[in-house]
Design an enzyme around this catalytic site. Sequence first.
Site, PDB file in Angstrom:
ATOM      1  N   SER A 191       0.844  -1.193   0.000  1.00  0.00           N
ATOM      2  CA  SER A 191       0.000   0.000   0.000  1.00  0.00           C
ATOM      3  C   SER A 191       0.877   1.240   0.000  1.00  0.00           C
ATOM      4  O   SER A 191       1.854   1.314   0.749  1.00  0.00           O
ATOM      5  CB  SER A 191      -0.907  -0.003   1.235  1.00  0.00           C
ATOM      6  OG  SER A 191      -1.636   1.201   1.293  1.00  0.00           O
ATOM      7  N   CYS A 222      -8.553   0.325  12.485  1.00  0.00           N
ATOM      8  CA  CYS A 222      -9.806  -0.120  11.884  1.00  0.00           C
ATOM      9  C   CYS A 222     -10.846  -0.498  12.926  1.00  0.00           C
ATOM     10  O   CYS A 222     -12.022  -0.551  12.644  1.00  0.00           O
ATOM     11  CB  CYS A 222      -9.560  -1.297  10.965  1.00  0.00           C
ATOM     12  SG  CYS A 222      -8.241  -0.959   9.795  1.00  0.00           S
TER      13      CYS A 222
HETATM   14  C1  LIG Z   1      -2.984  -0.507   6.324  1.00  0.00           C
HETATM   15  C2  LIG Z   1      -2.950  -1.955   6.128  1.00  0.00           C
HETATM   16  C3  LIG Z   1      -3.733  -2.585   5.147  1.00  0.00           C
HETATM   17  C4  LIG Z   1      -4.756  -1.837   4.325  1.00  0.00           C
HETATM   18  O1  LIG Z   1      -4.176  -1.032   3.336  1.00  0.00           O
HETATM   19  P1  LIG Z   1      -5.056   0.130   2.696  1.00  0.00           P
HETATM   20  O2  LIG Z   1      -4.192   0.682   1.609  1.00  0.00           O
HETATM   21  O3  LIG Z   1      -5.334   1.121   3.782  1.00  0.00           O
HETATM   22  O4  LIG Z   1      -6.301  -0.492   2.165  1.00  0.00           O
HETATM   23  C5  LIG Z   1      -3.601  -3.942   4.970  1.00  0.00           C
HETATM   24  N1  LIG Z   1      -2.745  -4.663   5.717  1.00  0.00           N
HETATM   25  C6  LIG Z   1      -1.977  -4.101   6.661  1.00  0.00           C
HETATM   26  C7  LIG Z   1      -1.032  -4.949   7.438  1.00  0.00           C
HETATM   27  C8  LIG Z   1      -2.058  -2.735   6.909  1.00  0.00           C
HETATM   28  O5  LIG Z   1      -1.305  -2.198   7.874  1.00  0.00           O
END
Ligand SMILES: *Cc1c(COP(=O)(O)O)cnc(C)c1O
Length: 390
Positions: free
Chosen positions: A203, A329
């Site tokens: 991401s 979250c």
């Molecule tokens: C932040 C995060 C995600 C989600 O990524 P987004 O781009 O916000 O959808 C998935 N896995 C982990 C381990 C994260 O820290």
Amino acid sequence: MMNERKTGYFDYNATTPVDPRVLSEMKPFFSEIFHNPASFYRLAGEARYRVEASRAQIAKLINSHTDEVYFTSGGTESDNMAIMGMVKHLKSKGNHIITSEIEHPAVLNTCKYLEKNGYEITYLTVDQTGQVDPDELIKQITSKTVLVSIMHANNEIGTIQPIKELCQIVHQKEVFFHTDAVQSAGKIAVDVKELDVDMLSLSAHKIYGPKGVGVLFKKRNVKIDPLAFGGGHERGLRPGTENVPGIVGMGKAAELAVEEMDSEAQRLRQMRDRLQKELVNRVPDILINGNTPKRLYNTLNISVRHIEGEAMLAMLDQDGFALSSGSACSSKSTKPSYVLTAIGLSPEDAQGSLRISLGKYSTEEDIDRLLEVFPQVVDGLRKISPFWTE
Ligand SMILES: *Cc1c(COP(=O)(O)O)cnc(C)c1O
């Protein structure tokens, strides 16, 4: 002004600010070179060229081929694509998935959805440092297993899994392996050839790039079904006109991560270790959660016994500190973090937890200020806590 907002920011695992060098690369791609990369004219070619340049920058970060990089809308979509795409493709082979108890909700809730639709999911337990047991993984693989998905580094406690070893086990049984590397990428080496994973999620906004853009790495010879249908973009796997500014930003962020990873690792590890040591010295009765050498160097998860994490957050917020309790979250609910209960914390200790995560703009002064304010906040709250006796 910008810098002022970053002081007191201790929540880099939730998101990171866009690096100014990333922002300036992105800017022309909103209104000047706005052209559709699929179009024929010269400026469309420029957009197309930059999307491919970004693909190469990301391939360099993870040591993959450029044609193994698929752009998505973020880590969540990449995780969904990997899991749903694989189970759809292997529908006739089996209906069993193995994952761990401490995955990000993007993986866990995808698995829960599949569970309601006839799939069997094995959630591997973890030890008190957050590690899965390779022997337990071997035992759980059956002829019906289609995918194993285990994260590289945990977002709440920072535990790093032995992905290379786990992947080897899984491949011996001819099963595919996916890892969520959203937290590890840009912080520690993520080398898909070394790890030998089949799929891996990234991401941009966790590595000083923009929100709403991510990547799924998929090995050339690994086949999955698409989840969306459209104009054939991203080699048919993820259609839709490309988020060109976002993609350009993610590429630049990946390039900077490659350049700056080693020096940042040293600087942040030293700062995190000092913070941990001093907090233990200054605040009685706190726990360091997931305390292992195999832990992200920027992450510190603590439980302050006999008080609520939420109460600490609110007090610290008033003093200009941004941190989180549990995962971002689930921070709207007051349920204790499932990650902390999975590593053996009592619900009370899990409720009293705080995650402190450092990053590029963290300074020694920030740490000093937190070390000054934090013991006072704890002291104040404990004085009014019915559970606290000196
Ligand atoms: C932040 C995060 C995600 C989600 O990524 P987004 O781009 O916000 O959808 C998935 N896995 C982990 C381990 C994260 O820290």
